[in-house]
Enzyme design. Sequence first.
Site, PDB file in Angstrom:
ATOM      1  N   ARG A  35      15.058 -30.565 -31.444  1.00 40.01           N
ATOM      2  CA  ARG A  35      16.225 -30.481 -32.349  1.00 40.01           C
ATOM      3  C   ARG A  35      15.892 -31.128 -33.694  1.00 40.01           C
ATOM      4  O   ARG A  35      16.261 -30.627 -34.737  1.00 40.01           O
ATOM      5  CB  ARG A  35      17.427 -31.193 -31.740  1.00 40.01           C
ATOM      6  CG  ARG A  35      17.830 -30.712 -30.360  1.00 40.01           C
ATOM      7  CD  ARG A  35      18.867 -29.603 -30.389  1.00 40.01           C
ATOM      8  NE  ARG A  35      19.418 -29.386 -29.057  1.00 40.01           N
ATOM      9  CZ  ARG A  35      18.874 -28.584 -28.132  1.00 40.01           C
ATOM     10  NH1 ARG A  35      17.793 -27.892 -28.413  1.00 40.01           N
ATOM     11  NH2 ARG A  35      19.448 -28.448 -26.947  1.00 40.01           N
ATOM     12  N   GLU A 180      26.246 -29.477 -12.165  1.00 41.59           N
ATOM     13  CA  GLU A 180      25.993 -28.452 -13.185  1.00 41.59           C
ATOM     14  C   GLU A 180      25.015 -27.384 -12.706  1.00 41.59           C
ATOM     15  O   GLU A 180      23.795 -27.536 -12.840  1.00 41.59           O
ATOM     16  CB  GLU A 180      25.444 -29.099 -14.467  1.00 41.59           C
ATOM     17  CG  GLU A 180      25.175 -28.070 -15.564  1.00 41.59           C
ATOM     18  CD  GLU A 180      24.651 -28.657 -16.871  1.00 41.59           C
ATOM     19  OE1 GLU A 180      24.387 -29.860 -16.936  1.00 41.59           O
ATOM     20  OE2 GLU A 180      24.497 -27.880 -17.820  1.00 41.59           O
ATOM     21  N   LYS A 222      30.426 -28.489 -13.968  1.00 38.73           N
ATOM     22  CA  LYS A 222      29.993 -28.094 -15.322  1.00 38.73           C
ATOM     23  C   LYS A 222      29.229 -26.784 -15.229  1.00 38.73           C
ATOM     24  O   LYS A 222      28.019 -26.772 -14.980  1.00 38.73           O
ATOM     25  CB  LYS A 222      29.119 -29.190 -15.929  1.00 38.73           C
ATOM     26  CG  LYS A 222      28.503 -28.814 -17.267  1.00 38.73           C
ATOM     27  CD  LYS A 222      27.988 -30.015 -18.017  1.00 38.73           C
ATOM     28  CE  LYS A 222      27.262 -29.579 -19.271  1.00 38.73           C
ATOM     29  NZ  LYS A 222      27.033 -30.676 -20.202  1.00 38.73           N
ATOM     30  N   SER A 264      27.856 -25.192 -23.218  1.00 42.63           N
ATOM     31  CA  SER A 264      27.938 -24.131 -24.232  1.00 42.63           C
ATOM     32  C   SER A 264      26.773 -23.152 -24.122  1.00 42.63           C
ATOM     33  O   SER A 264      26.933 -21.979 -24.494  1.00 42.63           O
ATOM     34  CB  SER A 264      28.064 -24.712 -25.640  1.00 42.63           C
ATOM     35  OG  SER A 264      26.994 -25.553 -25.988  1.00 42.63           O
ATOM     36  N   GLY A 265      25.610 -23.605 -23.663  1.00 44.86           N
ATOM     37  CA  GLY A 265      24.536 -22.689 -23.293  1.00 44.86           C
ATOM     38  C   GLY A 265      23.969 -21.801 -24.387  1.00 44.86           C
ATOM     39  O   GLY A 265      23.494 -20.709 -24.089  1.00 44.86           O
ATOM     40  N   GLY A 266      24.044 -22.238 -25.629  1.00 48.01           N
ATOM     41  CA  GLY A 266      23.442 -21.438 -26.703  1.00 48.01           C
ATOM     42  C   GLY A 266      24.392 -20.450 -27.358  1.00 48.01           C
ATOM     43  O   GLY A 266      23.987 -19.653 -28.200  1.00 48.01           O
ATOM     44  N   ARG A 297      25.018 -28.532 -27.691  1.00 48.54           N
ATOM     45  CA  ARG A 297      24.766 -27.877 -28.978  1.00 48.54           C
ATOM     46  C   ARG A 297      26.044 -27.486 -29.720  1.00 48.54           C
ATOM     47  O   ARG A 297      26.135 -27.656 -30.934  1.00 48.54           O
ATOM     48  CB  ARG A 297      23.900 -26.627 -28.755  1.00 48.54           C
ATOM     49  CG  ARG A 297      22.451 -26.970 -28.514  1.00 48.54           C
ATOM     50  CD  ARG A 297      21.691 -25.848 -27.870  1.00 48.54           C
ATOM     51  NE  ARG A 297      22.054 -25.655 -26.477  1.00 48.54           N
ATOM     52  CZ  ARG A 297      21.554 -24.728 -25.686  1.00 48.54           C
ATOM     53  NH1 ARG A 297      20.667 -23.868 -26.175  1.00 48.54           N
ATOM     54  NH2 ARG A 297      21.924 -24.626 -24.426  1.00 48.54           N
TER      55      ARG A 297
END
Length: 341
Positions: A35, A180, A222, A264-266, A297
């Site tokens: 990042r 998750e 999650k 959110s996974g992208g 993200r």
Amino acid sequence: MSLNLNNLNEVAEAMVAPGKGILAADESTGTIGKRFDQIDTESTEQTRNAYRDLLFSSDGFEEYISGVIMYDETLRQSSLKDNSPYPEYLTSLGVIPGIKVDAGAHSLAGTEDEKITSGLDGLDERLKEYRELGARFAKWRAVINITATNPSDYCIQTNAHALARYAALCQANDIVPIVEPEILMDGEHDIEDSFVVTEEVLRTVFNELYTQGVQLEEMILKPNMVLSGYDSQERAGVDEVASATVQCFLRSVPAAVPGIAFLSGGQSDEDATAHLNAMNQILGDNKPWNLSFSYGRALQQPALKAWQGKDENVTKAQDAFLKRAKLNSLASLGKYSSDQE
Ligand code: 13P
């Protein structure tokens, strides 16, 4: 404000309290390095501390954020404001400290490109130490991918088994597990494939949780949302995603679970917010569980971009983070509209 949380169910309920969600700031050293590469910033212990501090000292973020998931290094670092260790600092704001405890996803032997999450060895001892350091909840991420032949039953089963072992150990150590199982949305598959795999994975995970005696009232799920693959020919819109996801979860997640906090996974920041909002609008007040967010993200990307690793940009970065936190808070109540962007 500090929260008086006496038992695991109270912690779990507080993590998904109305209008609140979880900040996933638990990127491993490798991931945060990637990042930081995007903003040409060197990743050192100091810059990582400065960046996490920027997030945790954003004025009033505790209005929207119930808890923060940290990486081991951050849990042991301190606030740059008053030098208090982060678990103590966050708790004083009424924000619950959490810790990522898995050791990442690795190749699953005997499969074609499938993964198993490691980290069970020594987990009991690590959880004891994290609880001492002030963590009240933990996270373990399993990764499942969709291709023409994946996922295999073997991959789903082994990951579900590990998730349940982790969750049982957390509860035995007075820590709320975030469970998750992430189905990646990379690929060309359509939303129907995503629905079928998500339902199968969730049913398998809850079966394992039951087998291993995990208390559903004392955990948070999650999951991914049910989306079309990012390279799919025709990608489903917001309403279709929301109704498919709600239907899938109504079928497979027991009502005893206090909350579902999505990753959110992208997805784009706006999509992650719009999808959460649309799901809450469909369910209205008639919800078996609270539907909220545990975004990495989708909460941090605009802040990271605004920051660029420079002290003079801290306020701008905090404003960008607060904006996403507030909009996702509204979405968790079904009160967001794209005009607020
Ligand atoms: P994203 O929201 O960026 O997918 O990250 C959430 C997370 O914690 C993944 O484990």
